[in-house]
Design a protein around this motif. Structure first.
Motif, PDB file in Angstrom:
ATOM      1  N   GLY A 170     -23.683   7.223 -11.210  1.00 31.69           N
ATOM      2  CA  GLY A 170     -23.228   8.611 -11.206  1.00 31.69           C
ATOM      3  C   GLY A 170     -21.746   8.660 -10.946  1.00 31.69           C
ATOM      4  N   GLU A 171     -21.227   9.867 -10.797  1.00 33.31           N
ATOM      5  CA  GLU A 171     -19.779  10.019 -10.687  1.00 33.31           C
ATOM      6  C   GLU A 171     -19.382  10.910  -9.523  1.00 33.31           C
ATOM      7  N   VAL A 172     -18.174  10.670  -9.048  1.00 33.14           N
ATOM      8  CA  VAL A 172     -17.566  11.509  -8.033  1.00 33.14           C
ATOM      9  C   VAL A 172     -16.148  11.786  -8.495  1.00 33.14           C
ATOM     10  N   GLN A 173     -15.694  13.039  -8.425  1.00 31.19           N
ATOM     11  CA  GLN A 173     -14.307  13.314  -8.797  1.00 31.19           C
ATOM     12  C   GLN A 173     -13.417  12.898  -7.626  1.00 31.19           C
ATOM     13  N   GLU A 174     -12.763  11.739  -7.745  1.00 35.55           N
ATOM     14  CA  GLU A 174     -12.026  11.209  -6.593  1.00 35.55           C
ATOM     15  C   GLU A 174     -10.710  11.932  -6.390  1.00 35.55           C
ATOM     16  N   THR A 175      -9.908  12.019  -7.454  1.00 42.09           N
ATOM     17  CA  THR A 175      -8.686  12.819  -7.387  1.00 42.09           C
ATOM     18  C   THR A 175      -8.696  13.690  -8.639  1.00 42.09           C
ATOM     19  N   ASP A 176      -7.648  14.503  -8.805  1.00 40.49           N
ATOM     20  CA  ASP A 176      -7.624  15.407  -9.948  1.00 40.49           C
ATOM     21  C   ASP A 176      -7.685  14.666 -11.271  1.00 40.49           C
TER      22      ASP A 176
ATOM     23  N   PRO B 212       3.673  12.043 -16.834  1.00 43.26           N
ATOM     24  CA  PRO B 212       3.820  12.858 -18.047  1.00 43.26           C
ATOM     25  C   PRO B 212       2.497  13.068 -18.797  1.00 43.26           C
ATOM     26  N   LYS B 213       1.569  12.129 -18.646  1.00 40.41           N
ATOM     27  CA  LYS B 213       0.315  12.245 -19.398  1.00 40.41           C
ATOM     28  C   LYS B 213      -0.622  13.293 -18.811  1.00 40.41           C
ATOM     29  N   THR B 214      -0.700  13.317 -17.476  1.00 40.67           N
ATOM     30  CA  THR B 214      -1.693  14.209 -16.856  1.00 40.67           C
ATOM     31  C   THR B 214      -1.067  15.454 -16.240  1.00 40.67           C
ATOM     32  N   GLY B 215       0.250  15.411 -16.040  1.00 42.03           N
ATOM     33  CA  GLY B 215       0.895  16.543 -15.389  1.00 42.03           C
ATOM     34  C   GLY B 215       0.634  16.612 -13.895  1.00 42.03           C
ATOM     35  N   LYS B 216       0.051  15.557 -13.342  1.00 46.29           N
ATOM     36  CA  LYS B 216      -0.244  15.511 -11.895  1.00 46.29           C
ATOM     37  C   LYS B 216       0.610  14.435 -11.237  1.00 46.29           C
TER      38      LYS B 216
ATOM     39  N   ARG C 190      -3.240   8.482  -8.793  1.00 44.01           N
ATOM     40  CA  ARG C 190      -3.866   7.304  -9.404  1.00 44.01           C
ATOM     41  C   ARG C 190      -3.379   6.027  -8.741  1.00 44.01           C
ATOM     42  N   THR C 191      -2.810   6.148  -7.560  1.00 49.71           N
ATOM     43  CA  THR C 191      -2.142   5.007  -6.947  1.00 49.71           C
ATOM     44  C   THR C 191      -2.740   4.661  -5.590  1.00 49.71           C
ATOM     45  N   VAL C 192      -2.788   3.382  -5.292  1.00 50.27           N
ATOM     46  CA  VAL C 192      -3.084   2.972  -3.923  1.00 50.27           C
ATOM     47  C   VAL C 192      -1.981   2.011  -3.487  1.00 50.27           C
ATOM     48  N   LEU C 193      -1.466   2.237  -2.283  1.00 50.87           N
ATOM     49  CA  LEU C 193      -0.363   1.426  -1.774  1.00 50.87           C
ATOM     50  C   LEU C 193      -0.862   0.527  -0.644  1.00 50.87           C
ATOM     51  N   ILE C 194      -0.393  -0.704  -0.668  1.00 51.62           N
ATOM     52  CA  ILE C 194      -0.713  -1.620   0.422  1.00 51.62           C
ATOM     53  C   ILE C 194       0.606  -2.141   0.955  1.00 51.62           C
ATOM     54  N   ALA C 195       0.834  -1.964   2.243  1.00 51.61           N
ATOM     55  CA  ALA C 195       2.115  -2.384   2.805  1.00 51.61           C
ATOM     56  C   ALA C 195       1.884  -3.297   3.974  1.00 51.61           C
ATOM     57  N   ASN C 196       2.399  -4.486   3.860  1.00 47.88           N
ATOM     58  CA  ASN C 196       2.461  -5.338   5.029  1.00 47.88           C
ATOM     59  C   ASN C 196       3.904  -5.810   5.099  1.00 47.88           C
ATOM     60  N   THR C 197       4.722  -5.059   5.808  1.00 43.71           N
ATOM     61  CA  THR C 197       6.151  -5.330   5.796  1.00 43.71           C
ATOM     62  C   THR C 197       6.441  -6.661   6.481  1.00 43.71           C
ATOM     63  N   SER C 198       7.661  -7.146   6.310  1.00 44.54           N
ATOM     64  CA  SER C 198       7.994  -8.503   6.752  1.00 44.54           C
ATOM     65  C   SER C 198       7.766  -8.716   8.242  1.00 44.54           C
ATOM     66  N   ASN C 199       7.918  -7.650   9.049  1.00 42.66           N
ATOM     67  CA  ASN C 199       7.771  -7.863  10.477  1.00 42.66           C
ATOM     68  C   ASN C 199       6.365  -7.556  10.979  1.00 42.66           C
ATOM     69  N   MET C 200       5.457  -7.231  10.073  1.00 40.73           N
ATOM     70  CA  MET C 200       4.070  -7.076  10.487  1.00 40.73           C
ATOM     71  C   MET C 200       3.417  -8.460  10.479  1.00 40.73           C
ATOM     72  N   PRO C 201       2.280  -8.635  11.169  1.00 37.16           N
ATOM     73  CA  PRO C 201       1.743  -9.985  11.368  1.00 37.16           C
ATOM     74  C   PRO C 201       1.569 -10.761  10.066  1.00 37.16           C
ATOM     75  N   VAL C 202       1.922 -12.039  10.166  1.00 40.10           N
ATOM     76  CA  VAL C 202       2.055 -12.860   8.974  1.00 40.10           C
ATOM     77  C   VAL C 202       0.695 -13.176   8.346  1.00 40.10           C
ATOM     78  N   ALA C 203      -0.345 -13.270   9.142  1.00 41.62           N
ATOM     79  CA  ALA C 203      -1.662 -13.605   8.590  1.00 41.62           C
ATOM     80  C   ALA C 203      -2.188 -12.448   7.736  1.00 41.62           C
ATOM     81  N   ALA C 204      -1.883 -11.215   8.146  1.00 36.55           N
ATOM     82  CA  ALA C 204      -2.330 -10.060   7.373  1.00 36.55           C
ATOM     83  C   ALA C 204      -1.571  -9.982   6.050  1.00 36.55           C
ATOM     84  N   ARG C 205      -0.361 -10.551   6.049  1.00 38.47           N
ATOM     85  CA  ARG C 205       0.396 -10.611   4.808  1.00 38.47           C
ATOM     86  C   ARG C 205      -0.335 -11.514   3.821  1.00 38.47           C
ATOM     87  N   GLU C 206      -0.875 -12.616   4.330  1.00 35.42           N
ATOM     88  CA  GLU C 206      -1.613 -13.539   3.473  1.00 35.42           C
ATOM     89  C   GLU C 206      -2.813 -12.812   2.863  1.00 35.42           C
TER      90      GLU C 206
END
Lengths: 463, 583
Positions: free
Chosen positions: B137-143, B277-281, B286-302
């Motif tokens: 089945g389906e769920v409308q996740e974002t617009d 430009p395609k959807t006007g939204k 449609r994006t997911v961001l993952i950030a493990n900046t340089s000073n955050m723990p190194v194992a989580a960067r891996e």
């Protein structure tokens, strides 16, 4: 608090203590030498039996029989308060100016914590340093970390002092402070900074941490962290705009390498530890703005590139973390051009956020790009004309050659005291560009050429 | 399943635990009183070596270690899009709520919102036989994105109902092997295990990136792999961000791996404001961001790289085209090196572990265009674009070399271009794409039949320019015959008027392939006519001074809806050359 007399081995700055119980990783340690002198240290490695302690004050005079080691039960903290302004401390945070220790309002862990990227706010407030090559072409914004890549014998200290003295933002009523960390520099260099701070009255608004060349090198790991802990407190708790100057980061990296080799770690490039990138990031990333808080931390680390080599691990790893770099050039210095900032390898990554309509002037980006392109072209032609002679160049090429000379002599050269406003700088840029025909100016919008460059161009034609 | 052990050694992000009976390699453990998250990476007799994803200062030997018995996994379900995670899928906004502006330790937050109710529409009926991977089945996740809920088991669907559900509610039941499996809107997946698919296909459709140097000369294919090595300041991050903004992928996973905090903040601030430009939204939909900046723990960067690719594969399995940007894989490799060093493993080249090449190849191999499991039949793809940060810009180092061996597109960033503000600073001669030929039929069919020819001719000109430049360095430009000087002129036009592109200009930041074709065609027409004119004895000076050159230079500023203006420039080229002949 537990005290042990079970030192089994001493190797360089490291002391191995046997049969310890209940000691935590990174815990602060007080080592009492046979002479009764006390020194601080930190736990680097801990197993059920042995603790490896890194001693900040150096290990000469220690022995295995009469040395006692006290574990203080917490990681290294610094007591901070607003009263630190105007004071001078040692590289370990003890007063160095014969006055009593300021009463701490808060005690903070000196290794700090990573700022949540979600809580950060983009740096976008233009700082006018009064130096054309920086303001126009490598614009500094509040909350940025912008190192100076220098080399031995170049006037990086003068530049740092000039920046500290001239820096201002649009709104000048805001509270500012300078935190200065000397890491392994000579007494002479340190007193140059102090004299200048005193002369300009900046000392009242400054906190100084001095680890000099003859102080123990292991302390250098701590000094920048004390400075940044103080800066973060003044910025994010007290709402000040803090400029942090750390000099010289090369000495910091040397100390890091010294400890790594004493621990017999697998070395990375040129003997520096493999985790140097991560370690440096825990210093450089402590800059920025936080949503909902007034203050900012702007960082100006200075480093000297060994052998003028920008690909050396120290400048290389720094450049990958910081938001650009200001590169000093020996060639310009030899031509007696001060400050010898070479704009070509220099870069400010946050520049686009802080310039343009509303903050500097709408033509700023175009002028900067055009100056870059024209100067780069002129420099290329210089080497070409050295081979084939100026006569065999085209007219337009000769114009570029002359532009490059003028650019160095008038735009880059300004001395240690001239303080140019951004408008003066941009106008100077237009004046120099007027030597080039209009169709060459592809980086600037057509309407700006008349609007801002017009007064210089038309004059040229009349003559 | 949980077993208790105790800490026996702490050295940086690596700790050793004793007496973790029955613990398996890669099981997640909770370390110490604060329950720091870690993962077992080595087992020797009674001792388990654990990499800890948080700062280990203050941990003491003797403290408790609990094994969860489960390997590191991610939660897959609606709510992933628009999120901003750290390396182990903890939402950074929730961390802020729990701990304030600085990331402290032992924060336990769930990756997805388990309270929110989603409107689920079942597409399968009760009683149907289903396979794992079937769309239930389906769920409308974002617009703009419909989230398809995939069956996690094969068997008989004994129960399913549309309605409003939280993630923990049961939406249906699958009966298999006499056991009832409850189906929910989410499930967990182990990050180090690639998600299965039915078949892998070669990529045949280009990823439209809007960057002329990429689309024209080094095209990336949907489901392909690309790498962007370059020294600092050459524009890796700007290039990555441009690709994330303008590429025509349906879903974008952006991993900031060991990079600057302010850069991630910039992406986070900018994406919700940028309109697709395609959807006007907003692009963020449609994006997911993952950030493990340089000073955050190194194992989580891996771990962050694996977290990202698993999320990408999940959307691929729904039938979407996903672009994954990893900035930068060198930082990930350095995390491997750091952990390996703490384990006192025998180092390979430059201190990197000997398994670096294998790990890199495994990661890039998770890209691809696939036929997914389950029904209805659908195709999805994951395109992986990895930035590489070679020390000193020298790509002979192990991370660059091992990456080049597995990726098909190489976008060579060049610091000398960056210094003269030629952006994107991608070097046309050093870069390559192994997809060029497989994609040609697509270009011929969808853009223009002469696309491959124009591209090859332009490339030949640039190549010729490089050869001529060497001569110019020795004897000066005037010593060349007029025709060769004209080649230099046109090559310069290609470089400045075509390849240079401003990521910050409102129009120029993105060029459709149609516009690219029109522009290139005009410049190549100029070349053709210039050669003809010189044959007729017209002086180079006259050609250099032609008025139309200014218009060619401003073609990049022509908006997409006025491509006729470029055609007009094309006609003007002809007209002005015709005029020259008359004179």
């Amino acid at each position: 608090m537990k005290e042990y007399k079970t030192v089994s081995q001493i190797a360089g700055p490291l002391v191995f203590v046997d049969n310890v119980v209940g000691v935590g990783y990174n815990e602060l340690v007080e080592v009492t030498l046979p002479s009764g002198e006390k020194q601080k240290g930190q736990v680097l490695d801990i197993t059920e039996k042995v603790a490896v302690v890194q001693v900040f004050g150096g290990t000469s005079g220690l022995n295995t029989s009469d040395t006692s080691v006290k574990f203080l039960g917490e990681t290294m903290h610094l007591g901070v308060s607003e009263d630190m302004l105007g004071r001078v401390f040692t590289g370990l945070g003890e007063p160095r100016d014969n006055a009593p220790k300021p009463v701490a309002e808060e005690r903070l862990d000196i290794s700090g914590a990573a700022i949540n990227p979600y809580s950060r706010e983009e740096p976008r407030d233009f700082i006018q340093t009064g130096i054309s090559t920086i303001d126009c072409m490598n614009t500094l914004v509040r909350g940025q970390k912008l190192p100076i890549f220098s080399a031995s014998g170049l006037p990086h200290n003068q530049l740092a002092v000039q920046i500290a003295r001239q820096s201002k933002t649009k709104d000048q009523k805001e509270e500012f402070a300078v935190v200065f960390a000397a890491v392994g520099i000579t007494h002479e260099e340190a007193s140059y900074f102090m004299r200048d701070f005193e002369k300009t009255g900046a000392l009242e608004r400054a906190v100084l941490f001095l680890n000099l060349a003859d102080d123990p090198s292991v302390e250098r790991i701590i000094t920048p962290r004390l400075a940044l802990t103080t800066a973060e407190y003044l910025a994010f708790e007290k709402g000040m705009h803090v400029l942090v100057i750390i000099t010289d980061m090369t000495n910091y990296c040397e100390a890091l390498r010294e400890i790594a080799s004493a621990r017999q770690e697998v070395p990375g490039r040129r003997g520096y530890p493999g985790y140097m990138y991560t370690d440096l990031s825990t210093i450089y990333e402590r800059a920025g703005r936080i949503k909902g808080r007034k203050g900012t931390v702007t960082q100006f680390p200075i480093l000297t590139m060994p052998g003028d080599d920008i690909t050396h691990p120290i400048p290389d790893l720094t450049g990958y973390i910081t938001e650009g770099q200001i590169v000093l050039s020996r060639d310009l210095h030899r031509k007696n051009i001060t400050p010898p900032v070479d704009p070509l390898p220099s870069l400010s990554r946050l520049m686009n956020l802080g310039i343009g309509k509303g903050s500097t002037r709408e033509d700023h980006k175009g002028v900067a790009d055009q100056l870059y392109a024209a100067y780069a072209n002129g420099r290329d032609l210089r080497s070409l004309s050295a081979v084939v002679g100026e006569e065999s160049l085209t007219d337009i090429d000769r114009k570029y050659l002359r532009f490059a000379d003028e650019f160095e002599n008038r735009f880059i050269r300004q001395g240690n005291t001239e303080d140019r406003t951004i408008e003066q700088t941009l106008d100077l840029g237009w004046e120099l560009l007027s030597a080039l025909p209009e169709e060459e100016l592809k980086r600037v919008k057509l309407d700006f050429i008349q609007k801002y460059g017009g007064k210089f161009r038309n004059k040229e034609k009349k003559e | 399943m949980a077993v208790n052990g105790k800490l026996s050694r702490i050295t940086g992000p690596v700790v050793v635990a004793k007496d973790l009976k029955g613990a398996k390699l890669y099981d997640v453990v909770k370390v110490g009183e604060e329950k720091l998250v870690g993962e077992i990476i080595k087992i020797v007799g009674n001792e388990s070596v654990v990499q800890v994803y948080e700062d280990t200062a203050g941990l003491k030997p003797g403290e408790k270690v609990i094994s969860t018995g489960q390997p590191l996994s991610v939660e897959l379900g609606p709510g992933i899009l628009r999120s901003f995670y750290d390396g182990i899928q903890r939402p950074l906004d929730k961390i802020e709520q729990a701990a304030g502006a600085f990331i402290t330790r032992g924060i336990d937050v769930s990756p997805l919102d388990h309270k929110k109710k989603w409107d689920f529409k079942a597409t399968k009926k009760k009683g149907e036989k289903v396979q794992a991977g079937d769309i239930l089945g389906e769920v409308q996740e974002t617009d703009v994105i419909t989230h398809r809920i995939l069956a996690t088991e094969s068997g008989k669907l004994t129960d399913i109902k549309s309605g409003k559900y939280t993630l923990d509610d049961q939406i249906g039941t699958i009966e298999a092997r006499n056991k009832k499996h409850p189906e929910r809107l989410y499930h967990n997946w182990v990050v180090r295990k690639p998600r299965p698919y039915r078949e892998k296909f070669p990529p045949v459709v280009p990823l439209s990136t809007g960057m002329r140097i990429v689309d024209t000369f080094s095209p990336i294919a949907k489901g392909g792999t690309a790498c962007i090595p370059g020294p600092f300041g050459s524009g890796k991050t700007v290039t990555q961000q441009s690709l994330a903004k303008w590429s025509d992928a349906e879903i974008v996973v952006y991993i900031g791996c060991g990079e600057r905090g302010n850069e991630m903040t910039e992406v986070l601030n900018e994406f919700p404001k940028l309109i697709d430009p395609k959807t006007g939204k907003p692009l963020m939909e449609r994006t997911v961001l993952i950030a493990n900046t340089s000073n955050m723990p190194v194992a989580a960067r891996e771990a962050s790289i694996y977290t990202g690719i698993t999320l990408a594969e999940y959307y691929r399995d729904m039938g979407y085209g996903v672009s994954l940007m990893a900035d930068s894989t060198s930082r990930w490799a350095e995390a491997l090196r750091e952990i390996s060093g703490r384990l006192e493993e025998m180092p390979g080249e430059e201190g990197y572990p000997a398994y670096l090449a294998r790990k890199l190849a495994e990661f890039y191999e998770r890209a691809g265009r696939v036929k997914t499991l389950g029904s209805p039949d659908r195709e999805g793809n994951v395109t992986v674009i990895g930035a590489v940060s070679p020390p000193g810009g020298d790509i002979s180092e192990p991370v660059s070399q091992n990456t080049l061996r597995v990726t098909k597109v190489f976008l060579a960033l060049d610091s000398s271009l960056a210094q003269r503000r030629h952006f994107p600073a991608i070097h046309w001669l050093k870069s390559y794409s192994l997809y060029t030929e497989t994609l040609d039929p697509w270009y011929e069919e969808n853009i223009a039949a002469d696309w491959p020819r124009l591209r090859n001719d332009a490339m030949a000109l640039l190549q010729k320019e490089a050869e001529l430049q060497e001569i110019v360095q020795l004897v000066g430009p005037d010593a060349l015959p007029e025709k060769e000087q004209a080649i230099l002129l046109v090559a310069k036009m290609i470089r400045e008027d075509y390849l240079q592109q401003s990521a910050f200009h409102e129009v120029d930041a993105f060029a459709t392939m149609k516009k690219q074709h029109a522009m290139l065609k005009t410049i190549m027409r100029f070349h053709e006519r210039a050669m003809g004119a010189i044959d007729l004895g017209i002086q180079l000076k006259t050609i250099t001074g032609m008025k139309v050159r200014e218009k060619i230079g401003r073609m990049k500023e022509v908006p997409e809806d006025k491509l006729k203006d470029i055609e007009a420039v094309y006609k003007e080229v002809d007209k002005e050359f015709d005029g020259l002949r008359k004179e």
